[in-house]
Motif scaffolding. Structure first.
Motif, mmCIF file in Angstrom:
data_model
loop_
_atom_site.group_PDB
_atom_site.id
_atom_site.type_symbol
_atom_site.label_atom_id
_atom_site.label_comp_id
_atom_site.label_asym_id
_atom_site.label_seq_id
_atom_site.Cartn_x
_atom_site.Cartn_y
_atom_site.Cartn_z
ATOM 1 N N ALA A 88 37.456 33.827 55.060
ATOM 2 C CA ALA A 88 37.665 32.745 54.102
ATOM 3 C C ALA A 88 38.763 31.788 54.565
ATOM 4 O O ALA A 88 39.684 32.180 55.295
ATOM 5 N N LYS A 96 38.534 39.626 55.865
ATOM 6 C CA LYS A 96 37.248 40.278 56.102
ATOM 7 C C LYS A 96 36.100 39.305 55.912
ATOM 8 O O LYS A 96 35.104 39.345 56.653
ATOM 9 N N ARG A 97 36.239 38.398 54.910
ATOM 10 C CA ARG A 97 35.176 37.428 54.640
ATOM 11 C C ARG A 97 35.249 36.209 55.564
ATOM 12 O O ARG A 97 34.332 35.400 55.606
ATOM 13 N N GLU A 149 43.075 36.053 46.034
ATOM 14 C CA GLU A 149 42.324 37.113 46.697
ATOM 15 C C GLU A 149 43.271 37.944 47.561
ATOM 16 O O GLU A 149 44.257 37.430 48.075
ATOM 17 N N THR A 171 42.266 31.191 48.154
ATOM 18 C CA THR A 171 41.102 30.869 48.979
ATOM 19 C C THR A 171 40.167 29.845 48.351
ATOM 20 O O THR A 171 39.167 29.472 48.965
ATOM 21 N N SER A 217 40.777 41.182 51.894
ATOM 22 C CA SER A 217 39.433 40.704 51.551
ATOM 23 C C SER A 217 39.163 39.337 52.166
ATOM 24 O O SER A 217 38.075 39.093 52.703
ATOM 25 N N LYS A 270 33.762 30.191 48.538
ATOM 26 C CA LYS A 270 32.498 30.713 49.094
ATOM 27 C C LYS A 270 32.239 32.157 48.661
ATOM 28 O O LYS A 270 31.743 32.991 49.437
ATOM 29 N N LEU A 271 32.568 32.434 47.406
ATOM 30 C CA LEU A 271 32.274 33.742 46.839
ATOM 31 C C LEU A 271 30.895 33.715 46.186
ATOM 32 O O LEU A 271 30.500 32.708 45.598
#
Length: 426
Positions: A256, A253-254, A246, A8, A250, A92-93
């Motif tokens: 990404a 969900k984000r 990732e 990601t 996850s 974008k974490l």
């Protein structure tokens, strides 16, 4: 049940491009980052060229605080922090707050030798009886895990934070280590990559071994010639590559951006037995590594349509192509497209695997196979194995679906990873 793992975030600090956008354009156009190095001439090196990222001071200031920059003299840390921070931001974490780390975030960031210039300065200070003038950061800059420690602190990662080191295989190995940890449910996202210092203290040993080209000092961009009949040895390089791995759960969900899926891979060693040695690969081990990577990824060898090889511009390139043919049981026109980025960046040593993995993933994004530079005279022993059409000299349009990337390192160590285009429909 193992979790699926995706990529990601990407970051890179390469000889021909600092930042993903510049690097991608350079690979597509065949722009070289190999340049004449006057400092090598002054030191009477036979090979006076190298690939070194062009990092301006005003860029460095964007990644380090004034306190961190005080006494900083470790190019590998600079490259690694730039590439790693960019990959994290690309994904974008968030950066963990000051109160607690992010327990789901980890770092696996490798290197070979770190902070050699700082170590040299420290040795001179100690020999002069000035140990108290070393500064408080000399240890952090010269220990191998300094790069993962820097990134772990900058980002606030509370999962595994470590540094691996396996010569030229380091970056590819790190991806597999991160993949396995996430797939096992031990982390949600891991920043992985590798870096290598620049300079004569890194490159000098290879020059002494007489394995670098010495007749291209006035024509540096033509020196690195993977798969070429006129290959004269590898050109040393440096820099860093990084990516965020990732769990698919996850990432979805984000919301990404997903560049590709990591299907799996394999690592092994030839044990420096048979035809393997400290500097030469054991062909049986290489083939076993490729076969195991395919099997562990749950695909067929016939599914692979693109390969980014290790291919260093030495006589061993022919051996590597033979090993790919034998392991995949494919040759001629049935062979996948294959390329090497070392024609434009040189051999970036411990950073090679990670920089080249970033370049490989960018081929999914751009729907292209990047061309092989300085390979107009393909070695005749290679053309007997592979249709030359499968070795594109210029960038071509192609939507790769499954790509193999391998690194074969000093010490007879191997790693191979398989990536798949992510469509979002799986």
């Amino acid at each position: 049940m193992e979790k699926r793992v995706v990529i990601t975030g990407l970051g890179v600090c390469a000889p021909n491009g600092v930042g993903v956008a510049d690097f991608s354009l350079a690979l597509q156009s065949g722009k070289s980052g190999i340049r004449f190095q006057s400092k090598l001439k002054d030191l009477d090196f036979s090979c006076q060229i190298a690939g070194e990222p062009l990092v301006r001071d005003n860029l460095v200031n964007q990644y380090f605080t004034p306190l961190q920059l005080r006494g900083l003299n470790a190019s590998g840390i600079v490259y690694g922090v730039i590439a790693g921070t960019d990959a994290w931001n690309d994904a974008k974490l968030p950066i963990a707050n000051k109160e607690a780390p992010d327990w789901n975030a980890g770092i696996i960031f490798g290197t070979g030798i770190l902070g050699v210039d700082k170590l040299r300065d420290s040795i001179h200070q100690i020999d002069a009886g000035k140990v108290r003038r070393l500064g408080s950061t000399s240890v952090l800059q010269t220990m191998a895990s300094g790069i993962s420690a820097y990134l772990g602190g900058i980002l606030g990662c509370g999962n595994q934070v470590t540094t691996n080191s396996s010569a030229c295989t380091t970056g590819t190995e790190g991806i597999l280590m991160a993949y396995e940890r996430i797939a096992a449910g031990k982390a949600e996202y891991i920043l992985t990559g590798s870096c290598s210092d620049s300079g004569p203290y890194i490159w000098g040993g290879f020059d002494a071994m007489r394995i670098l080209p010495s007749t291209y000092n006035e024509n540096p961009t033509s020196a690195s010639r993977p798969m070429s009949s006129s290959a004269a040895g590898f050109v040393p390089g440096s820099g860093a590559g990084a990516m965020v791995l990732e769990s698919l759960e996850s990432a979805k969900k984000r919301g990404a951006t997903i560049y590709a899926e990591v299907l799996g891979g394999a690592q092994n060693s030839g044990g420096q037995r048979g035809n393997g040695s400290m500097t030469a690969p054991n062909s049986e081990a290489v083939q076993r590594c490729i076969v195991a990577a395919v099997n562990n990824s749950g695909v067929n060898a016939s599914d692979i349509d693109t390969i980014n090889g290790h291919l260093t511009a030495t006589t061993k390139d022919v051996v590597e192509i033979q090993n790919w043919c034998d392991a995949l049981e494919r040759s001629g026109g049935d062979f996948p497209y294959i390329n090497s980025f070392k024609g434009t960046i040189g051999h970036c040593l411990a950073a090679a695997g990670s920089i080249e993995c970033v370049g490989s993933i960018l081929q999914f994004k751009e729907n292209r196979v990047f061309g092989n530079v300085n390979c107009n005279d393909i070695h005749p022993d290679i053309t007997t194995l592979v249709d030359p059409v499968k070795i594109p000299r210029k960038t071509i349009e192609f939507q790769s679906q499954i790509m193999a990337k391998a690194s074969f390192g000093f010490g007879d160590v191997n790693a191979c990873v398989l990536f798949r285009r992510y469509s979002g429909q799986e």
